[in-house]
Motif scaffolding. Structure first.
Motif, PDB file in Angstrom:
ATOM      1  N   GLY A 108     -10.661  11.096 -19.576  1.00 37.46           N
ATOM      2  CA  GLY A 108      -9.837  10.525 -20.596  1.00 37.46           C
ATOM      3  C   GLY A 108      -8.339  10.478 -20.361  1.00 37.46           C
ATOM      4  O   GLY A 108      -7.415  10.415 -20.930  1.00 37.46           O
ATOM      5  N   ALA A 109      -8.160  10.558 -18.723  1.00 28.53           N
ATOM      6  CA  ALA A 109      -6.830  10.675 -18.204  1.00 28.53           C
ATOM      7  C   ALA A 109      -5.958   9.089 -18.555  1.00 28.53           C
ATOM      8  O   ALA A 109      -6.632   8.329 -18.696  1.00 28.53           O
ATOM      9  CB  ALA A 109      -6.653  10.945 -16.903  1.00 28.53           C
ATOM     10  N   THR A 110      -4.961   9.389 -18.754  1.00 31.24           N
ATOM     11  CA  THR A 110      -3.984   8.041 -19.158  1.00 31.24           C
ATOM     12  C   THR A 110      -3.930   6.985 -17.887  1.00 31.24           C
ATOM     13  O   THR A 110      -4.333   7.556 -16.728  1.00 31.24           O
ATOM     14  CB  THR A 110      -2.691   8.598 -19.526  1.00 31.24           C
ATOM     15  N   SER A 111      -3.424   6.025 -18.011  1.00 33.75           N
ATOM     16  CA  SER A 111      -3.232   4.849 -16.925  1.00 33.75           C
ATOM     17  C   SER A 111      -2.286   5.341 -16.031  1.00 33.75           C
ATOM     18  O   SER A 111      -1.235   6.169 -16.255  1.00 33.75           O
ATOM     19  CB  SER A 111      -3.191   3.442 -17.551  1.00 33.75           C
ATOM     20  N   ASN A 112      -2.329   4.667 -14.853  1.00 33.39           N
ATOM     21  CA  ASN A 112      -1.284   4.775 -13.771  1.00 33.39           C
ATOM     22  C   ASN A 112       0.244   4.760 -14.315  1.00 33.39           C
ATOM     23  O   ASN A 112       0.168   3.609 -14.631  1.00 33.39           O
ATOM     24  CB  ASN A 112      -1.640   3.610 -12.619  1.00 33.39           C
ATOM     25  N   PRO A 113       0.968   5.632 -14.215  1.00 30.12           N
ATOM     26  CA  PRO A 113       2.204   5.473 -14.691  1.00 30.12           C
ATOM     27  C   PRO A 113       3.164   4.659 -13.830  1.00 30.12           C
ATOM     28  O   PRO A 113       4.430   4.193 -14.143  1.00 30.12           O
ATOM     29  CB  PRO A 113       2.922   7.040 -14.859  1.00 30.12           C
ATOM     30  N   PHE A 114       2.693   4.456 -12.545  1.00 28.99           N
ATOM     31  CA  PHE A 114       3.029   3.425 -11.740  1.00 28.99           C
ATOM     32  C   PHE A 114       3.113   2.044 -11.897  1.00 28.99           C
ATOM     33  O   PHE A 114       1.709   1.845 -11.929  1.00 28.99           O
ATOM     34  CB  PHE A 114       3.132   3.942 -10.349  1.00 28.99           C
ATOM     35  N   LYS A 115       3.785   1.216 -12.112  1.00 30.82           N
ATOM     36  CA  LYS A 115       3.654  -0.549 -12.365  1.00 30.82           C
ATOM     37  C   LYS A 115       3.074  -0.790 -10.930  1.00 30.82           C
ATOM     38  O   LYS A 115       3.570  -0.489  -9.742  1.00 30.82           O
ATOM     39  CB  LYS A 115       4.542  -1.055 -12.744  1.00 30.82           C
ATOM     40  N   GLU A 116       2.037  -1.663 -11.003  1.00 30.43           N
ATOM     41  CA  GLU A 116       1.517  -2.195  -9.399  1.00 30.43           C
ATOM     42  C   GLU A 116       2.481  -3.370  -9.205  1.00 30.43           C
ATOM     43  O   GLU A 116       3.092  -4.106  -9.799  1.00 30.43           O
ATOM     44  CB  GLU A 116       0.205  -3.109  -9.903  1.00 30.43           C
ATOM     45  N   GLN A 117       2.691  -2.988  -7.758  1.00 29.48           N
ATOM     46  CA  GLN A 117       3.945  -4.011  -7.147  1.00 29.48           C
ATOM     47  C   GLN A 117       3.171  -5.208  -6.867  1.00 29.48           C
ATOM     48  O   GLN A 117       2.197  -5.495  -6.660  1.00 29.48           O
ATOM     49  CB  GLN A 117       4.422  -3.389  -5.757  1.00 29.48           C
ATOM     50  N   VAL A 118       4.220  -6.353  -7.277  1.00 32.16           N
ATOM     51  CA  VAL A 118       3.864  -7.654  -6.539  1.00 32.16           C
ATOM     52  C   VAL A 118       3.880  -7.906  -5.245  1.00 32.16           C
ATOM     53  O   VAL A 118       5.200  -7.610  -4.586  1.00 32.16           O
ATOM     54  CB  VAL A 118       4.706  -8.668  -7.331  1.00 32.16           C
ATOM     55  N   VAL A 119       2.908  -8.095  -4.663  1.00 32.61           N
ATOM     56  CA  VAL A 119       3.059  -8.433  -3.233  1.00 32.61           C
ATOM     57  C   VAL A 119       3.077  -9.798  -2.596  1.00 32.61           C
ATOM     58  O   VAL A 119       2.513 -10.687  -3.216  1.00 32.61           O
ATOM     59  CB  VAL A 119       1.623  -7.660  -2.609  1.00 32.61           C
ATOM     60  N   GLU A 120       3.695 -10.260  -1.428  1.00 39.14           N
ATOM     61  CA  GLU A 120       4.063 -11.212  -1.028  1.00 39.14           C
ATOM     62  C   GLU A 120       2.835 -11.644   0.023  1.00 39.14           C
ATOM     63  O   GLU A 120       2.266 -10.793   0.441  1.00 39.14           O
ATOM     64  CB  GLU A 120       5.169 -11.489  -0.323  1.00 39.14           C
ATOM     65  N   ASP A 121       2.492 -12.949   0.130  1.00 34.97           N
ATOM     66  CA  ASP A 121       1.652 -13.355   1.221  1.00 34.97           C
ATOM     67  C   ASP A 121       2.110 -12.698   2.570  1.00 34.97           C
ATOM     68  O   ASP A 121       3.418 -12.433   2.803  1.00 34.97           O
ATOM     69  CB  ASP A 121       1.588 -14.862   1.433  1.00 34.97           C
ATOM     70  N   ILE A 122       1.226 -12.575   3.587  1.00 31.48           N
ATOM     71  CA  ILE A 122       1.720 -12.052   4.731  1.00 31.48           C
ATOM     72  C   ILE A 122       1.026 -13.131   5.798  1.00 31.48           C
ATOM     73  O   ILE A 122       0.285 -13.694   5.611  1.00 31.48           O
ATOM     74  CB  ILE A 122       0.992 -10.722   5.082  1.00 31.48           C
ATOM     75  N   ASP A 123       1.620 -12.634   7.091  1.00 30.26           N
ATOM     76  CA  ASP A 123       0.828 -13.481   8.390  1.00 30.26           C
ATOM     77  C   ASP A 123      -0.365 -12.757   8.643  1.00 30.26           C
ATOM     78  O   ASP A 123      -0.193 -11.672   9.254  1.00 30.26           O
ATOM     79  CB  ASP A 123       2.021 -13.326   9.396  1.00 30.26           C
ATOM     80  N   SER A 124      -1.540 -13.559   8.797  1.00 28.28           N
ATOM     81  CA  SER A 124      -2.731 -12.911   8.771  1.00 28.28           C
ATOM     82  C   SER A 124      -2.939 -12.509  10.336  1.00 28.28           C
ATOM     83  O   SER A 124      -3.955 -11.824  10.633  1.00 28.28           O
ATOM     84  CB  SER A 124      -3.824 -13.819   8.320  1.00 28.28           C
ATOM     85  N   GLN A 125      -2.233 -13.130  11.084  1.00 25.46           N
ATOM     86  CA  GLN A 125      -2.246 -12.814  12.493  1.00 25.46           C
ATOM     87  C   GLN A 125      -3.544 -13.288  13.260  1.00 25.46           C
ATOM     88  O   GLN A 125      -4.197 -12.779  14.265  1.00 25.46           O
ATOM     89  CB  GLN A 125      -2.016 -11.218  12.891  1.00 25.46           C
ATOM     90  N   LEU A 126      -4.265 -14.212  12.592  1.00 22.48           N
ATOM     91  CA  LEU A 126      -5.532 -14.651  12.988  1.00 22.48           C
ATOM     92  C   LEU A 126      -5.369 -15.969  14.311  1.00 22.48           C
ATOM     93  O   LEU A 126      -4.317 -16.828  13.702  1.00 22.48           O
ATOM     94  CB  LEU A 126      -6.262 -15.382  11.712  1.00 22.48           C
ATOM     95  N   ASN A 127      -6.026 -15.951  15.041  1.00 25.41           N
ATOM     96  CA  ASN A 127      -6.054 -16.846  16.138  1.00 25.41           C
ATOM     97  C   ASN A 127      -6.975 -18.185  15.645  1.00 25.41           C
ATOM     98  O   ASN A 127      -8.056 -18.099  15.305  1.00 25.41           O
ATOM     99  CB  ASN A 127      -6.767 -16.545  17.403  1.00 25.41           C
ATOM    100  N   PRO A 128      -6.130 -19.512  15.186  1.00 25.88           N
ATOM    101  CA  PRO A 128      -6.745 -20.809  14.569  1.00 25.88           C
ATOM    102  C   PRO A 128      -8.009 -21.319  15.389  1.00 25.88           C
ATOM    103  O   PRO A 128      -8.924 -21.753  14.954  1.00 25.88           O
ATOM    104  CB  PRO A 128      -5.773 -21.586  14.406  1.00 25.88           C
ATOM    105  N   ASP A 129      -8.223 -20.838  16.720  1.00 22.34           N
ATOM    106  CA  ASP A 129      -9.135 -21.553  17.599  1.00 22.34           C
ATOM    107  C   ASP A 129     -10.586 -20.462  17.341  1.00 22.34           C
ATOM    108  O   ASP A 129     -11.723 -20.986  17.685  1.00 22.34           O
ATOM    109  CB  ASP A 129      -8.935 -21.391  19.210  1.00 22.34           C
ATOM    110  N   TYR A 130     -10.329 -19.197  16.828  1.00 23.45           N
ATOM    111  CA  TYR A 130     -11.648 -18.374  16.504  1.00 23.45           C
ATOM    112  C   TYR A 130     -12.483 -18.497  15.337  1.00 23.45           C
ATOM    113  O   TYR A 130     -12.266 -17.906  14.290  1.00 23.45           O
ATOM    114  CB  TYR A 130     -11.143 -16.960  16.631  1.00 23.45           C
ATOM    115  N   THR A 131     -12.863 -19.844  15.124  1.00 25.73           N
ATOM    116  CA  THR A 131     -13.354 -20.242  13.883  1.00 25.73           C
ATOM    117  C   THR A 131     -15.022 -19.907  14.016  1.00 25.73           C
ATOM    118  O   THR A 131     -15.563 -20.077  15.337  1.00 25.73           O
ATOM    119  CB  THR A 131     -13.199 -21.534  13.529  1.00 25.73           C
ATOM    120  N   PHE A 132     -15.911 -20.014  13.184  1.00 24.03           N
ATOM    121  CA  PHE A 132     -17.380 -20.178  13.210  1.00 24.03           C
ATOM    122  C   PHE A 132     -17.776 -21.232  13.940  1.00 24.03           C
ATOM    123  O   PHE A 132     -18.894 -21.399  14.626  1.00 24.03           O
ATOM    124  CB  PHE A 132     -17.935 -19.975  11.876  1.00 24.03           C
ATOM    125  N   GLU A 133     -16.990 -22.361  13.836  1.00 21.54           N
ATOM    126  CA  GLU A 133     -17.546 -23.841  14.201  1.00 21.54           C
ATOM    127  C   GLU A 133     -17.167 -23.647  15.852  1.00 21.54           C
ATOM    128  O   GLU A 133     -18.027 -24.499  16.529  1.00 21.54           O
ATOM    129  CB  GLU A 133     -16.580 -25.027  13.759  1.00 21.54           C
TER     130      GLU A 133
END
Length: 462
Positions: A108-133
């Motif tokens: 029965g504890a109360t909800s998180n007193p800290f509001k969830e932060q809005v996060v921005e998109d990030i650079d995924s650092q993925l190599n576009p050549d490394y696909t399943f295809e």
């Protein structure tokens, strides 16, 4: 009454602020929130389990003395933090200044007193050549690829979380784990997917410690939806980094975020990694990538040549695939070297040129050439059974194949002519005659010369 206790907690913060540097205070004490005091037990809220452990390690003396000064000598401190997203009942209280305080859930504890932060998109650092295809498939990687595609098509499936991919260097681990990330981003562009090497993770953590930004470092990684860490074995022996990764791992797993790791060995072979981490590595799916088999090596060469606009003759491809057996990365490197040599030397791509390139770039797969190997290779080439070579049949195709076995055995083994003849139920003179006959025909018959070249390419490692 609780309001009075809250004011006392604020007084504790004022005292601590005068003791520790301002930057440390902002990082480790500003996020704390007073919850209640009951039966001489002070409960404060902190963001994560890691946060609580760090307070204990870094500031237990400051906290203990300050609390006793303001609240009295009987005060005990416990921390409370949520461990599962949007599940207040999972909040945990952890004892601090009292060793006997047990870890227990608080209903029965109360909800998180800290509001969830809005996060921005990030650079995924993925190599576009490394696909399943672009990922060639064979028996050596079929299971791992199938699991990877299942995760990529629906990251909500937790059956394979975490995914631990292991295998020797150069077998396609990096390609596979990045292909998962790319597919996830294709299906959901808003997904926070991050690929990073363990070595870079370690460097970032070290820099965060030096700048007193550990909380920001942890908060960032806890915001990731799919975390892909390559070469996780590089964290071996890095106890502090392992400890931090443990808390990040727990947070992501408990909040149903996907974790994908690659390693050069199985979890059971990772000496120097904390047991609690190893147990978590084993809790999901462990998939092995074997050394590339012949089918996969040929497919990799074919695809690489196609991407580079290179015409790779079949006999050259077979020669490379037969000799470069350890690593896909080496196969791709050979194609690059072969193209460079052909361009700068203005030569056609041939087995001779491939042999020259391989002798300088990779350790060749040297096979032992013996009579049995020659007999088997020749019989396959002429499409007859090995048993027919040892009969007295005088059929042209059998006779020609038998003479070829004699010629190649004389040239590529240390067997005396008499021993070769004995194996084929022929005389020393018959073997000598067959070898001389082929030597005389070679300058005159192009087809015979080509056949010998093909047979030797299969037999010879160089």
């Amino acid at each position: 009454m609780q309001n009075e206790y809250s004011q006392k907690w604020d007084k504790c913060l004022e005292i601590i602020r005068d003791i520790v540097p301002e930057e440390q205070f902002k990082s480790w004490f500003s996020p704390l929130t007073f919850l209640r005091v009951e039966n001489d037990v002070l409960t404060i809220y902190c963001p994560t389990e890691y946060f609580a452990e760090q307070l204990e390690e870094r500031y237990i003396n400051v906290l203990g003395k300050t609390l006793k000064r303001v609240f009295g000598s009987n005060i005990r401190l416990i921390y409370e933090y949520p461990i599962v997203a949007n599940d207040p009942a999972s909040r945990i209280a952890v004892g601090s200044a009292h060793p006997s305080q047990a870890v227990k859930p608080i209903p029965g504890a109360t909800s998180n007193p800290f509001k969830e932060q809005v996060v921005e998109d990030i650079d995924s650092q993925l190599n576009p050549d490394y696909t399943f295809e672009n990922y060639c498939i064979s028996g050596s990687n079929k299971v791992a690829r199938s699991i990877g595609e299942a995760i990529a098509n629906d990251p909500r499936i937790q059956t394979f979380n975490p995914l631990f991919v292991f295998g020797p260097c150069g077998v396609g681990k990096t390609h596979l784990i990045q292909a998962i990330g790319i597919r996830i981003k294709e299906k959901n562009p808003r997904a926070r997917v991050l690929y990073i090497t363990a070595r870079l993770f370690e460097s970032q953590y070290t820099a965060a410690v030096q700048r007193s930004k550990v909380n920001e470092f942890i908060n960032f990684y806890q915001s990731i939806d799919t975390l892909i860490i390559d070469d996780i074995q590089d964290l071996i022996g890095k106890d502090k980094t392992q400890k931090t990764f443990y808390h990040i791992f727990n947070h992501l797993k408990q909040n149903h975020r996907q974790i994908i790791m690659s390693c050069d060995c199985a979890p059971a072979q990772m000496e120097g990694m904390q047991d609690r981490l190893l147990s978590r590595f084993k809790s999901g799916m462990t998939a092995q990538l074997d050394k590339p088999d012949l089918e996969l090596r040929r497919d990799v060469l074919s695809q690489k040549a196609l991407r580079d606009g290179l015409c790779l003759p079949k006999e050259v491809m077979d020669y490379i695939a037969s000799n470069v057996t350890e690593s896909i990365r080496e196969l791709e490197g050979v194609v690059v070297s072969l193209l460079a040599h052909a361009t700068f030397l203005d030569k056609d791509i041939s087995v001779d040129l491939a042999r020259r390139v391989l002798s300088n770039s990779v350790k060749l797969n040297r096979r032992t050439i013996n009579f049995e190997t020659i007999a088997r290779t020749v019989s396959d080439f002429y499409n007859i059974s090995v048993e027919q070579l040892f009969t007295k049949s005088r059929k042209r195709e059998v006779s020609d194949a038998r003479q070829m076995v004699m010629y190649l055995a004389k040239k590529h083994t240390k067997m005396p002519l008499k021993a070769i003849g004995t194996r084929l139920s022929r005389t020393h003179a018959t073997v000598l005659y067959a070898c001389r006959l082929i030597d005389e025909r070679l300058p005159l018959e192009k087809k015979l010369s080509e056949d010998i070249t093909k047979l030797e390419n299969e037999l010879l490692a160089v």
